[in-house]
Design an enzyme around this catalytic site. Structure first.
Site, PDB file in Angstrom:
ATOM      1  N   GLU A 188      30.989  16.730  20.789  1.00  0.00           N
ATOM      2  CA  GLU A 188      30.562  16.977  22.187  1.00  0.00           C
ATOM      3  C   GLU A 188      29.347  17.896  22.285  1.00  0.00           C
ATOM      4  O   GLU A 188      29.441  19.029  22.777  1.00  0.00           O
ATOM      5  CB  GLU A 188      31.718  17.586  22.981  1.00  0.00           C
ATOM      6  CG  GLU A 188      32.904  16.661  23.088  1.00  0.00           C
ATOM      7  CD  GLU A 188      34.011  17.199  23.980  1.00  0.00           C
ATOM      8  OE1 GLU A 188      34.100  18.418  24.147  1.00  0.00           O
ATOM      9  OE2 GLU A 188      34.786  16.392  24.498  1.00  0.00           O
ATOM     10  N   GLU A 382      38.085  10.513  21.157  1.00  0.00           N
ATOM     11  CA  GLU A 382      39.061  11.340  21.882  1.00  0.00           C
ATOM     12  C   GLU A 382      39.394  10.672  23.195  1.00  0.00           C
ATOM     13  O   GLU A 382      38.507  10.228  23.922  1.00  0.00           O
ATOM     14  CB  GLU A 382      38.515  12.734  22.187  1.00  0.00           C
ATOM     15  CG  GLU A 382      38.470  13.661  21.024  1.00  0.00           C
ATOM     16  CD  GLU A 382      38.075  15.086  21.407  1.00  0.00           C
ATOM     17  OE1 GLU A 382      38.469  15.538  22.505  1.00  0.00           O
ATOM     18  OE2 GLU A 382      37.385  15.719  20.608  1.00  0.00           O
TER      19      GLU A 382
HETATM   20  C1  BG6 Z   1      37.627  17.825  24.115  1.00  0.00           C
HETATM   21  C2  BG6 Z   1      37.479  18.675  22.890  1.00  0.00           C
HETATM   22  O1  BG6 Z   1      36.679  18.154  25.040  1.00  0.00           O
HETATM   23  O2  BG6 Z   1      38.792  17.938  24.847  1.00  0.00           O
HETATM   24  C3  BG6 Z   1      38.785  19.064  22.225  1.00  0.00           C
HETATM   25  O3  BG6 Z   1      36.633  18.078  21.938  1.00  0.00           O
HETATM   26  C4  BG6 Z   1      39.798  19.424  23.298  1.00  0.00           C
HETATM   27  O4  BG6 Z   1      38.527  20.101  21.334  1.00  0.00           O
HETATM   28  C5  BG6 Z   1      40.015  18.200  24.163  1.00  0.00           C
HETATM   29  O5  BG6 Z   1      40.996  19.925  22.807  1.00  0.00           O
HETATM   30  C6  BG6 Z   1      41.102  18.315  25.209  1.00  0.00           C
HETATM   31  O6  BG6 Z   1      40.922  19.461  25.980  1.00  0.00           O
HETATM   32  P1  BG6 Z   1      42.084  20.490  26.195  1.00  0.00           P
HETATM   33  O7  BG6 Z   1      41.491  21.604  26.922  1.00  0.00           O
HETATM   34  O8  BG6 Z   1      43.105  19.781  26.995  1.00  0.00           O
HETATM   35  O9  BG6 Z   1      42.575  20.867  24.843  1.00  0.00           O
END
Ligand code: BG6
Length: 487
Positions: A188, A382
């Site tokens: 990201e 992701e």
């Molecule tokens: C992404 C990141 O933006 O979102 C991760 O690359 C992160 O590191 C994921 O954990 C989910 O976000 P969160 O705040 O729910 O853990």
């Protein structure tokens, strides 16, 4: 729905949120080792733990024992990687996205040679993955830089960090190119301007630049150059590998068909894309250049930087996709859901407990849009549903009935399939936090994403034992059937 035969089903993690073992195997400290887990009370008022002031950092550094420093523990991949990889194999993973801990290989970032114990550790991990035919997908940096680089040079504000990263990335490619085919230079990359501490290792108040924005954009420029040089090095020395860059993709919707809403949506969307444009097209977009000009941002580019950017093109686009945003052209109507999730309420979508809108069709839209724009294959590295899980005891066994997660993933996978049918080239899908790990926005364990439950709470208490959730068995069928059986 026709997923290609070589579609990479898997799961995603990051070293900083998962690996732990922060003081073992010769690892140095990373800048995230000083972010504390918030208390329940703090969590209600503080939008995120994405930024860390120098003052807060120094307080924590002076009284480490008084803080709950969750990233140091992660969920203990360091000691349990064999057990975890066996579980991933049982689910039928074809790939596993992980990141390398830079301070594990270069404790200060400035050593001439990497830490041999760190090098060995990742060889062991890759061997273990290959034992089960699981392809590693490796992010070179996912919110983790050696603390020394932050303290001595203000992280990515300095070219010293750029040079240190290039050395580190070259070591990764030289050392592991036979083990790893898929590389991602940065997680990201667009987070550096939202979350300067975690994304750029920056204390913006310490900057040598004329303002905080210039500090962040200088850091970002260095990251773009570092990424481009690494892509070129990869193409020259490891042509069998594929290398990409990742953004947090935000598909933007106009609140109404009022042309002013549409214009605002277009602008925000272009802005989000402009982070990828640099790596996919080899130059800054006009959108980014105008933004820098209009916001009194001062970025120094050295001779050769433009050439470096132009000399490299990524092989694939990597995205995280969690939600879509709604915007209005009328500032007065901009009442975002929260300080962290700054979208207007979309009446057609439900929200998670953390107010993240759930929009599977948005994933199909965004995949189409990305592919139309670049014509490059896309890896969804992701996506997932953060939720509080409840453990119940049934027949003496611990069970987690996470139907809400299955529903979320099923609907998103359906839309990935639809996008493939639309003609989009999608390489793989790795749901985030396939095993529970420390959540990033508020540094907590309560927000879980995994197919595998880890017995650890926000305070770090628990056995860290692993348990299969209902979604584990569901995803096993998805992998086995190559996406044909979504339950
Ligand atoms: C992404 C990141 O933006 O979102 C991760 O690359 C992160 O590191 C994921 O954990 C989910 O976000 P969160 O705040 O729910 O853990």
């Amino acid at each position: 729905m026709s997923f290609p035969n070589d579609f990479l089903w898997g799961g995603a993690t990051s070293s900083v949120q998962y690996e732990g073992g922060f003081d073992q195997g010769g690892r140095g400290l990373g800048h995230m080792d000083f972010i504390p887990c918030l208390t329940e009370e703090q969590r209600k008022t503080q939008p995120s733990t994405f930024n860390q002031s120098l003052e807060a950092f120094e307080r924590i550094q002076a009284h480490e024992d008084e803080y709950n420093l969750a990233y140091r523990r992660g969920t203990d991949f360091y000691h349990r990687y064999k057990e975890d990889i066996a579980l991933f194999a049982e689910m039928g993973f074809k790939c596993f996205r992980m990141s390398i801990s830079w301070p594990r290989l270069f404790p200060t970032g400035e050593e001439a040679l990497p830490n041999p114990e760190g090098i060995r550790f990742y060889h062991d991990v890759f061997d273990e993955l290959h034992k089960y035919g699981i392809e590693p997908v490796v992010t070179m940096i996912h919110y983790e830089i050696p603390l020394h680089l932050t303290l001595a040079y203000n992280g990515w504000e300095s070219r010293k960090t750029l040079e240190a990263y290039c050395r580190y990335a070259r070591v990764l490619l030289d050392e592991y190119q036979d083990d790893v085919t898929y590389w991602i230079t940065f997680n990201e990359i667009n987070m550096t301007t939202h979350a300067p501490f975690i994304g750029g290792g920056l204390f913006v108040e310490k900057t040598q630049k004329k303002n905080a924005q210039s500090c962040m954009w200088q850091a970002l420029h260095h990251q773009f150059v570092a990424s481009a040089r690494t892509v070129r090095y990869c193409h020259e020395t490891a042509p069998q590998c594929k290398i990409g860059l990742m953004i947090n993709r935000q598909e933007i919707y106009a609140q109404t068909c009022n042309p002013l809403d549409e214009l605002r949506a277009l602008k925000d969307d272009q802005f989000n894309f402009s982070f990828l444009d640099v790596a996919a097209r080899g130059a800054y977009s006009n959108v980014m250049l105008s933004f820098v000009r209009e916001n009194d941002i001062d970025v120094i580019m050295e001779e050769g930087d433009v050439r470096d950017l132009a000399a490299a093109r990524i092989d694939f686009v990597a995205i995280s996709y969690y939600m879509t945003w709604v915007v209005s052209g009328d500032e007065a109507k901009q009442e975002p859901l929260g300080a962290f999730v700054r979208t207007l309420r979309n009446p057609y979508l439900e929200l998670s407990e953390w107010d993240w809108p759930i929009d599977p069709v948005g994933l199909r839209i965004t995949l189409n849009r990305i592919y139309d724009r670049y014509g490059l294959p896309i890896m969804i590295v992701e996506n997932g549903f953060g939720a509080r899980d409840e453990v119940v005891l049934e027949d003496g066994e611990k069970r987690i009935h996470d139907d809400y997660r299955i529903d979320y993933l099923r609907s998103h996978i359906q839309e990935v399939g639809n996008a493939i049918d639309d003609g989009v080239e999608v390489l793989g899908y790795t749901p985030w936090g396939c095993i529970d790990l420390v959540s990033a926005s508020k540094t907590e364990m309560s927000k879980r994403y995994g197919f595998i439950y880890v017995d650890a709470d926000d305070a770090g208490e628990g056995t860290y034992d692993r348990f299969r959730k209902d979604s584990f068995y569901w995803y096993q069928k998805v992998c086995e059937s190559n996406g044909a059986d979504l339950g």
